[in-house]
Motif scaffolding. Sequence first.
Motif, PDB file in Angstrom:
ATOM      1  N   ASN A   1      -1.006   9.051   5.501  1.00  0.00           N
ATOM      2  CA  ASN A   1       0.349   9.335   5.599  1.00  0.00           C
ATOM      3  C   ASN A   1       0.495  10.430   6.640  1.00  0.00           C
ATOM      4  O   ASN A   1      -0.262  11.468   6.355  1.00  0.00           O
ATOM      5  CB  ASN A   1       0.816   9.585   4.337  1.00  0.00           C
ATOM      6  CG  ASN A   1       2.229  10.009   4.086  1.00  0.00           C
ATOM      7  OD1 ASN A   1       2.973  10.351   5.162  1.00  0.00           O
ATOM      8  ND2 ASN A   1       2.486   9.968   2.741  1.00  0.00           N
ATOM      9  N   ALA A   2       1.441  10.493   7.590  1.00  0.00           N
ATOM     10  CA  ALA A   2       1.609  11.532   8.426  1.00  0.00           C
ATOM     11  C   ALA A   2       2.436  12.499   7.980  1.00  0.00           C
ATOM     12  O   ALA A   2       2.505  13.522   8.363  1.00  0.00           O
ATOM     13  CB  ALA A   2       2.481  10.859   9.846  1.00  0.00           C
ATOM     14  N   SER A   3       3.023  12.392   6.602  1.00  0.00           N
ATOM     15  CA  SER A   3       3.874  13.504   6.117  1.00  0.00           C
ATOM     16  C   SER A   3       3.059  14.207   4.881  1.00  0.00           C
ATOM     17  O   SER A   3       2.462  13.380   4.077  1.00  0.00           O
ATOM     18  CB  SER A   3       5.121  12.749   5.377  1.00  0.00           C
ATOM     19  OG  SER A   3       5.945  13.631   4.843  1.00  0.00           O
ATOM     20  N   ARG A   4       3.055  15.420   4.887  1.00  0.00           N
ATOM     21  CA  ARG A   4       2.804  16.161   3.611  1.00  0.00           C
ATOM     22  C   ARG A   4       3.855  16.300   2.622  1.00  0.00           C
ATOM     23  O   ARG A   4       3.284  16.661   1.401  1.00  0.00           O
ATOM     24  CB  ARG A   4       2.460  17.319   4.044  1.00  0.00           C
ATOM     25  CG  ARG A   4       1.103  17.349   5.081  1.00  0.00           C
ATOM     26  CD  ARG A   4      -0.018  18.172   4.691  1.00  0.00           C
ATOM     27  NE  ARG A   4      -1.136  18.076   5.733  1.00  0.00           N
ATOM     28  CZ  ARG A   4      -2.343  17.395   5.342  1.00  0.00           C
ATOM     29  NH1 ARG A   4      -2.514  16.874   4.123  1.00  0.00           N
ATOM     30  NH2 ARG A   4      -3.188  17.289   6.123  1.00  0.00           N
ATOM     31  N   ARG A   5       4.993  15.612   2.713  1.00  0.00           N
ATOM     32  CA  ARG A   5       6.073  16.105   1.719  1.00  0.00           C
ATOM     33  C   ARG A   5       6.427  14.448   1.059  1.00  0.00           C
ATOM     34  O   ARG A   5       6.955  14.420  -0.105  1.00  0.00           O
ATOM     35  CB  ARG A   5       7.181  16.538   2.117  1.00  0.00           C
ATOM     36  CG  ARG A   5       7.054  18.039   2.478  1.00  0.00           C
ATOM     37  CD  ARG A   5       8.149  18.737   3.314  1.00  0.00           C
ATOM     38  NE  ARG A   5       8.052  18.842   4.585  1.00  0.00           N
ATOM     39  CZ  ARG A   5       8.885  18.573   5.585  1.00  0.00           C
ATOM     40  NH1 ARG A   5      10.204  18.666   5.010  1.00  0.00           N
ATOM     41  NH2 ARG A   5       8.582  18.737   6.863  1.00  0.00           N
ATOM     42  N   GLU A   6       6.389  13.397   1.741  1.00  0.00           N
ATOM     43  CA  GLU A   6       6.988  12.160   1.340  1.00  0.00           C
ATOM     44  C   GLU A   6       5.873  11.117   1.278  1.00  0.00           C
ATOM     45  O   GLU A   6       5.088  11.169   2.227  1.00  0.00           O
ATOM     46  CB  GLU A   6       8.155  11.583   2.363  1.00  0.00           C
ATOM     47  CG  GLU A   6       9.485  12.774   2.313  1.00  0.00           C
ATOM     48  CD  GLU A   6      10.027  12.683   1.198  1.00  0.00           C
ATOM     49  OE1 GLU A   6      10.150  11.571   0.219  1.00  0.00           O
ATOM     50  OE2 GLU A   6      10.575  13.812   1.058  1.00  0.00           O
ATOM     51  N   PRO A   7       5.683  10.234   0.388  1.00  0.00           N
ATOM     52  CA  PRO A   7       4.889   9.062   0.377  1.00  0.00           C
ATOM     53  C   PRO A   7       4.956   8.052   1.646  1.00  0.00           C
ATOM     54  O   PRO A   7       6.304   8.100   2.323  1.00  0.00           O
ATOM     55  CB  PRO A   7       4.876   8.458  -1.011  1.00  0.00           C
ATOM     56  CG  PRO A   7       6.387   8.745  -1.369  1.00  0.00           C
ATOM     57  CD  PRO A   7       6.862  10.317  -0.663  1.00  0.00           C
ATOM     58  N   THR A   8       4.358   7.458   2.214  1.00  0.00           N
ATOM     59  CA  THR A   8       4.411   6.241   2.954  1.00  0.00           C
ATOM     60  C   THR A   8       4.022   5.087   2.126  1.00  0.00           C
ATOM     61  O   THR A   8       3.133   4.797   1.350  1.00  0.00           O
ATOM     62  CB  THR A   8       3.319   6.552   4.108  1.00  0.00           C
ATOM     63  OG1 THR A   8       3.690   7.499   4.808  1.00  0.00           O
ATOM     64  CG2 THR A   8       3.357   5.224   5.040  1.00  0.00           C
ATOM     65  N   ARG A   9       4.905   4.166   2.489  1.00  0.00           N
ATOM     66  CA  ARG A   9       4.431   2.618   1.825  1.00  0.00           C
ATOM     67  C   ARG A   9       4.587   1.713   3.114  1.00  0.00           C
ATOM     68  O   ARG A   9       5.542   1.696   3.842  1.00  0.00           O
ATOM     69  CB  ARG A   9       5.835   2.296   0.803  1.00  0.00           C
ATOM     70  CG  ARG A   9       5.490   1.066  -0.020  1.00  0.00           C
ATOM     71  CD  ARG A   9       6.292   1.194  -1.342  1.00  0.00           C
ATOM     72  NE  ARG A   9       7.676   1.398  -0.816  1.00  0.00           N
ATOM     73  CZ  ARG A   9       8.695   0.632  -0.979  1.00  0.00           C
ATOM     74  NH1 ARG A   9       8.568  -0.650  -0.950  1.00  0.00           N
ATOM     75  NH2 ARG A   9      10.065   1.022  -0.730  1.00  0.00           N
TER      76      ARG A   9
ATOM     77  N   VAL B   1       0.890  -1.175  -0.040  1.00  0.00           N
ATOM     78  CA  VAL B   1      -0.054  -0.169  -0.008  1.00  0.00           C
ATOM     79  C   VAL B   1       1.091   1.002  -0.272  1.00  0.00           C
ATOM     80  O   VAL B   1       1.820   1.431   0.737  1.00  0.00           O
ATOM     81  CB  VAL B   1      -0.935   0.019   1.468  1.00  0.00           C
ATOM     82  CG1 VAL B   1      -1.889   1.132   1.181  1.00  0.00           C
ATOM     83  CG2 VAL B   1      -1.911  -1.317   1.387  1.00  0.00           C
ATOM     84  N   THR B   2       0.449   2.157  -0.942  1.00  0.00           N
ATOM     85  CA  THR B   2       1.230   3.476  -0.834  1.00  0.00           C
ATOM     86  C   THR B   2       0.223   4.680  -0.611  1.00  0.00           C
ATOM     87  O   THR B   2      -0.748   4.523  -1.553  1.00  0.00           O
ATOM     88  CB  THR B   2       2.051   3.576  -2.220  1.00  0.00           C
ATOM     89  OG1 THR B   2       2.797   2.506  -2.443  1.00  0.00           O
ATOM     90  CG2 THR B   2       3.039   4.904  -2.344  1.00  0.00           C
ATOM     91  N   TYR B   3       0.625   5.438   0.141  1.00  0.00           N
ATOM     92  CA  TYR B   3      -0.218   6.747   0.388  1.00  0.00           C
ATOM     93  C   TYR B   3       0.749   7.843  -0.122  1.00  0.00           C
ATOM     94  O   TYR B   3       1.852   8.122   0.332  1.00  0.00           O
ATOM     95  CB  TYR B   3      -0.699   6.899   2.165  1.00  0.00           C
ATOM     96  CG  TYR B   3      -1.558   6.071   2.585  1.00  0.00           C
ATOM     97  CD1 TYR B   3      -2.528   5.210   1.786  1.00  0.00           C
ATOM     98  CD2 TYR B   3      -1.542   5.852   3.758  1.00  0.00           C
ATOM     99  CE1 TYR B   3      -3.446   4.448   2.254  1.00  0.00           C
ATOM    100  CE2 TYR B   3      -2.622   4.899   4.470  1.00  0.00           C
ATOM    101  CZ  TYR B   3      -3.423   4.121   3.597  1.00  0.00           C
ATOM    102  OH  TYR B   3      -4.385   3.410   4.074  1.00  0.00           O
ATOM    103  N   SER B   4       0.104   8.670  -1.029  1.00  0.00           N
ATOM    104  CA  SER B   4       0.890   9.919  -1.223  1.00  0.00           C
ATOM    105  C   SER B   4       0.864  10.796  -0.119  1.00  0.00           C
ATOM    106  O   SER B   4       0.217  10.574   0.845  1.00  0.00           O
ATOM    107  CB  SER B   4      -0.143  10.500  -2.597  1.00  0.00           C
ATOM    108  OG  SER B   4      -1.224  10.856  -2.150  1.00  0.00           O
ATOM    109  N   PRO B   5       1.734  11.738  -0.305  1.00  0.00           N
ATOM    110  CA  PRO B   5       1.844  12.906   0.803  1.00  0.00           C
ATOM    111  C   PRO B   5       0.504  13.371   1.383  1.00  0.00           C
ATOM    112  O   PRO B   5      -0.336  13.736   0.451  1.00  0.00           O
ATOM    113  CB  PRO B   5       2.791  13.902   0.212  1.00  0.00           C
ATOM    114  CG  PRO B   5       3.604  13.123  -0.794  1.00  0.00           C
ATOM    115  CD  PRO B   5       2.562  12.171  -1.537  1.00  0.00           C
TER     116      PRO B   5
END
Length: 142
Positions: A110-118, A53-57
Amino acid sequence: MRHAQFGGTAVLLFAAALGGCARPTPPEEARVLLSRPVAAPDAAHEQVSVVEVTYSPGGGSAPHRHTCPVFGYVVAGVLRSRVQGEQVRTYQAGEAFYEAPDDVHVVSVNASRREPTRFLAVFVCDHTGPRTLPIPDVGGGR
């Protein structure tokens, strides 16, 4: 298998002798990230699915539940998660989590607004059909 290990060890020792103070490193390192008992599924229909699973920023999923146990592992980024009735948890890359069957997952972002989370979600199911079901707005989401 023993021959391959001996050959690898011989190469490392030879390299160390040529390099003076070079030290061989262990060929592998293993650590238990999460261990949790689960109900024994019906072995006739048992299926394990690994889902990336990948969440965008700033992205995430709507409230949902899973129909079978899920083991998760964050590969990259930071995941913010909350199961109904529990506190919000934040998982960093290298951390693991567990969701029981039918837990209502009200936050998964995703807790980040700059980097994706996988992350990897490992489903252990004893049935076919959907593994994830949507939940009408339960409040407390993103």
